[in-house]
Design a protein around this motif. Structure first.
Motif, PDB file in Angstrom:
ATOM      1  N   TYR A   1       0.850  -1.188   0.000  1.00 35.04           N
ATOM      2  CA  TYR A   1       0.000   0.000   0.000  1.00 35.04           C
ATOM      3  C   TYR A   1       0.883   1.233   0.000  1.00 35.04           C
TER       4      TYR A   1
ATOM      5  N   SER B   1      -6.252  -7.288  -2.015  1.00 34.61           N
ATOM      6  CA  SER B   1      -6.959  -6.278  -2.809  1.00 34.61           C
ATOM      7  C   SER B   1      -8.160  -5.695  -2.060  1.00 34.61           C
ATOM      8  N   ARG B   2      -8.861  -6.518  -1.287  1.00 39.76           N
ATOM      9  CA  ARG B   2     -10.017  -6.012  -0.532  1.00 39.76           C
ATOM     10  C   ARG B   2      -9.583  -4.993   0.523  1.00 39.76           C
TER      11      ARG B   2
ATOM     12  N   TRP C   1      -6.742  -3.387   0.577  1.00 40.69           N
ATOM     13  CA  TRP C   1      -6.102  -2.278  -0.126  1.00 40.69           C
ATOM     14  C   TRP C   1      -7.172  -1.256  -0.522  1.00 40.69           C
ATOM     15  N   GLY C   2      -8.307  -1.732  -1.046  1.00 43.07           N
ATOM     16  CA  GLY C   2      -9.403  -0.840  -1.440  1.00 43.07           C
ATOM     17  C   GLY C   2     -10.001  -0.104  -0.247  1.00 43.07           C
ATOM     18  N   LYS C   3     -10.139  -0.809   0.874  1.00 42.50           N
ATOM     19  CA  LYS C   3     -10.654  -0.163   2.086  1.00 42.50           C
ATOM     20  C   LYS C   3      -9.713   0.939   2.559  1.00 42.50           C
TER      21      LYS C   3
ATOM     22  N   ARG D   1      -7.560   2.613   0.743  1.00 45.40           N
ATOM     23  CA  ARG D   1      -7.632   3.714  -0.230  1.00 45.40           C
ATOM     24  C   ARG D   1      -8.860   4.584   0.055  1.00 45.40           C
ATOM     25  N   GLY D   2      -9.992   3.968   0.307  1.00 40.12           N
ATOM     26  CA  GLY D   2     -11.208   4.723   0.623  1.00 40.12           C
ATOM     27  C   GLY D   2     -11.064   5.533   1.895  1.00 40.12           C
TER      28      GLY D   2
END
Length: 109
Positions: free
Chosen positions: A21, A47-48, A50-52, A54-55
């Protein structure tokens, strides 16, 4: 193509393909550190997660000092644009006067 390393996610602790990240929060207006800059090491996340992350990063509010500095720079850039536009208009006016003067002097001969 390089395959992501498969190991334990630093967030959810499940074995999955992981990605480092790296925060994408641009440059700070003020030299203040944020949660993402203060980390000793950026986590490896699936990936899950990582997306959290980022949000969460994208929705994190700026500090009061950083908001004030950002507003100052926005106002300054608008003022600079107005000054530039005024300079361009003055330049066009001067060029128009110079052309009219040349035409008048050339017609008077």
């Amino acid at each position: 193509m390089n395959q992501p390393v498969e190991a334990r996610c630093d967030h959810c602790k499940q074995i999955r393909p992981l990605f480092l990240y790296e925060p994408d929060h641009n440059v700070h207006v003020l030299p203040v550190a944020c949660e993402w800059c203060d980390r000793q090491q950026q986590p490896l996340l699936c990936s899950r997660c990582w997306g959290k992350e980022r949000g969460r990063e994208e929705s994190a509010p700026m500090g009061a000092d950083e908001e004030a500095a950002t507003a100052f720079f926005i106002r300054a850039s608008r003022n600079n644009a107005r000054i530039f536009d005024r300079q361009e208009a003055d330049k066009a006016t001067c060029e128009g006067i110079a052309r009219a003067t040349e035409q008048a002097e050339g017609g008077a001969r």
